[in-house]
Scaffold this active site. Structure first.
Site, PDB file in Angstrom:
ATOM      1  N   TRP A 167       0.836  -1.206   0.000  1.00  0.00           N
ATOM      2  CA  TRP A 167       0.000   0.000   0.000  1.00  0.00           C
ATOM      3  C   TRP A 167       0.871   1.256   0.000  1.00  0.00           C
ATOM      4  CZ3 TRP A 167       0.028   3.597   4.026  1.00  0.00           C
ATOM      5  CH2 TRP A 167       0.601   3.187   5.221  1.00  0.00           C
ATOM      6  N   LYS A 199      -7.033   6.537   8.872  1.00  0.00           N
ATOM      7  CA  LYS A 199      -7.885   6.593  10.081  1.00  0.00           C
ATOM      8  C   LYS A 199      -8.629   7.929  10.195  1.00  0.00           C
ATOM      9  CE  LYS A 199      -4.931   5.185  13.360  1.00  0.00           C
ATOM     10  NZ  LYS A 199      -3.818   4.259  13.211  1.00  0.00           N
ATOM     11  N   PRO A 263       6.762   0.109  14.564  1.00  0.00           N
ATOM     12  CA  PRO A 263       5.630   0.441  13.692  1.00  0.00           C
ATOM     13  C   PRO A 263       4.931  -0.849  13.246  1.00  0.00           C
ATOM     14  CG  PRO A 263       7.660   0.427  12.432  1.00  0.00           C
ATOM     15  CD  PRO A 263       8.049   0.064  13.854  1.00  0.00           C
ATOM     16  N   HIS A 269       7.873   6.188   8.020  1.00  0.00           N
ATOM     17  CA  HIS A 269       6.796   7.167   7.869  1.00  0.00           C
ATOM     18  C   HIS A 269       6.630   7.913   9.188  1.00  0.00           C
ATOM     19  CE1 HIS A 269       4.998   3.395   9.295  1.00  0.00           C
ATOM     20  NE2 HIS A 269       4.221   4.187  10.023  1.00  0.00           N
ATOM     21  N   HIS A 271       4.112  10.424  11.639  1.00  0.00           N
ATOM     22  CA  HIS A 271       2.718  10.803  11.904  1.00  0.00           C
ATOM     23  C   HIS A 271       2.628  12.285  12.272  1.00  0.00           C
ATOM     24  CE1 HIS A 271       1.246   6.562  12.292  1.00  0.00           C
ATOM     25  NE2 HIS A 271       2.516   6.352  12.551  1.00  0.00           N
TER      26      HIS A 271
END
Ligand code: GTA
Length: 329
Positions: A167, A199, A263, A269, A271
């Protein structure tokens, strides 16, 4: 416009009681036309619940494991926050049923117009056993991992089994979610893509949640970072904050910017969350503020190579048994 909305609302209620009962029961004998129509309009039609993995009356969500067209699937249903800009419509356009009245106190069942009564729904299909376990409510245990433990226990484990990051590659290659990208720095060394986390339904800023996904594919997590990555991290902080200010008018001082360790997905990545929002996984046992990470690397290039890091693991996580086998817990 108000009348139009009400008409839709009333049209929904014109469904006969029998049709409604059949639909609610997912009755296999319900007529075929109805089934075909529903299946094409609603990809979740016919979902068969196997088990409720977890639910929370306070968070108003439910994580469900089941079968969708004979494939394992996890569905997450979540009631969304009430938005201030919808209050007028809620007060003027809803049906009210009195529950009780006592002196100056009264409670009602309020049925808002259908479009204000949506449920955020996340679907993972086909879901692996690992997905099912991830969402199952379980006891967690804190593990302390030295740099050596990472190399001898954690790294071999995550290399042998971790969630697919397909993804992530789809996002970087614009094969998915391209229209959702808020900002991109295409540089292959210090560049990244910033987009809403799945989310966040983007309906309100209270739970703002974006993720910056780095273009480089050689950084799995915090553990791989050294001072050589400082230009990448400072670039993400600066341009990420600038883009969020520009797009959402949310200042850097109203954001918490952090990395998870461990993670779920081992492609670096970061947040970006509204400061006041308690996102799942933003607690001290799981989150590392980007500004702390930058300062630690400025002070010691090998900080995340050598330092012990603590993180919680769920009871049935394979990594926990590896730590137990090594008598580390
Ligand atoms: N835009 O396809 C995607 C996508 N996927 C597959 C994951 N993410 C995606 N974003 C986009 N498109 O914040 C997001 C995730 C997550 C981030 C990965 O990427 O939403 P991480 O690697 O640090 O992993 O972050 P993390 O935070 O542990 O994983 P995740 O999935 O957020 O799970 C942590 C806990 O959050 C879960 O145990 C559960 O309690 C809760 N949670 C997960 N999903 C939901 C949900 N949809 N609704 C409510 N709570 C959820």
């Amino acid at each position: 416009a108000e009348t139009g909305k009400r008409e839709v609302d009333f049209a929904d209620r014109n469904e006969t009681d029998t049709a409604k009962a059949k639909r609610l029961k997912n009755d296999p004998n319900s007529d075929q036309d109805n089934h075909n129509e529903s299946a094409s309009a609603n990809p979740l039609f016919g979902f068969k619940t196997t088990t409720v993995l977890r639910d929370s009356a306070r968070e108003k969500n439910m994580f469900i494991h089941g079968k969708l067209n004979d494939q394992d699937a996890v569905i997450i249903l979540e009631k969304t926050p009430i938005r201030e800009d919808t209050l007028l419509e809620i007060f003027n356009g809803s049906r009210l049923k009195l529950d009780m009245r006592n002196d100056i106190y009264s409670t009602y069942q309020l049925q808002p117009p259908a479009h204000l009564n949506e449920m955020k729904t996340t679907v993972v299909c086909p879901a692996t056993e690992k997905h099912v376990k991830k969402y199952l409510r379980q006891e967690t245990y804190l593990v302390q991992e030295t740099g050596e433990d990472y190399r001898s226990i954690t790294l071999p484990y995550i290399q042998s089994q971790s969630f697919s990051v397909q993804w992530v590659y789809n996002i970087l290659e614009k094969k998915a979610e391209a229209e959702r990208i808020v900002y991109e720095d295409p540089d292959q060394d210090v560049g990244f893509v910033l987009l809403p986390d799945f989310k966040w339904d983007q309906k309100q800023l209270d739970d703002l949640h974006l993720i910056a996904i780095v273009h480089r594919r050689d950084i799995k997590s915090l553990r791989d970072l050294t001072a050589l990555h400082l230009p990448l991290l400072t670039n993400i902080r600066k341009k990420g904050e600038e883009s969020i200010l520009k797009r959402y008018a949310v200042a850097a001082s109203k954001l918490k910017v952090y990395l998870h360790y461990q993670p779920s997905y081992y492609h670096l990545h970061i947040h970006f969350n509204a400061l006041s929002y308690e996102a799942p996984g933003c607690g001290v046992e799981h989150a590392h503020l980007l500004s702390d990470v930058i300062q630690n690397l400025q002070a010691d290039s090998q900080y995340y190579h050598s330092r012990s890091l603590s993180f919680p693991l769920r009871a049935d996580q394979g990594l926990l048994s590896k730590f137990k086998d090594a008598e580390k817990t």
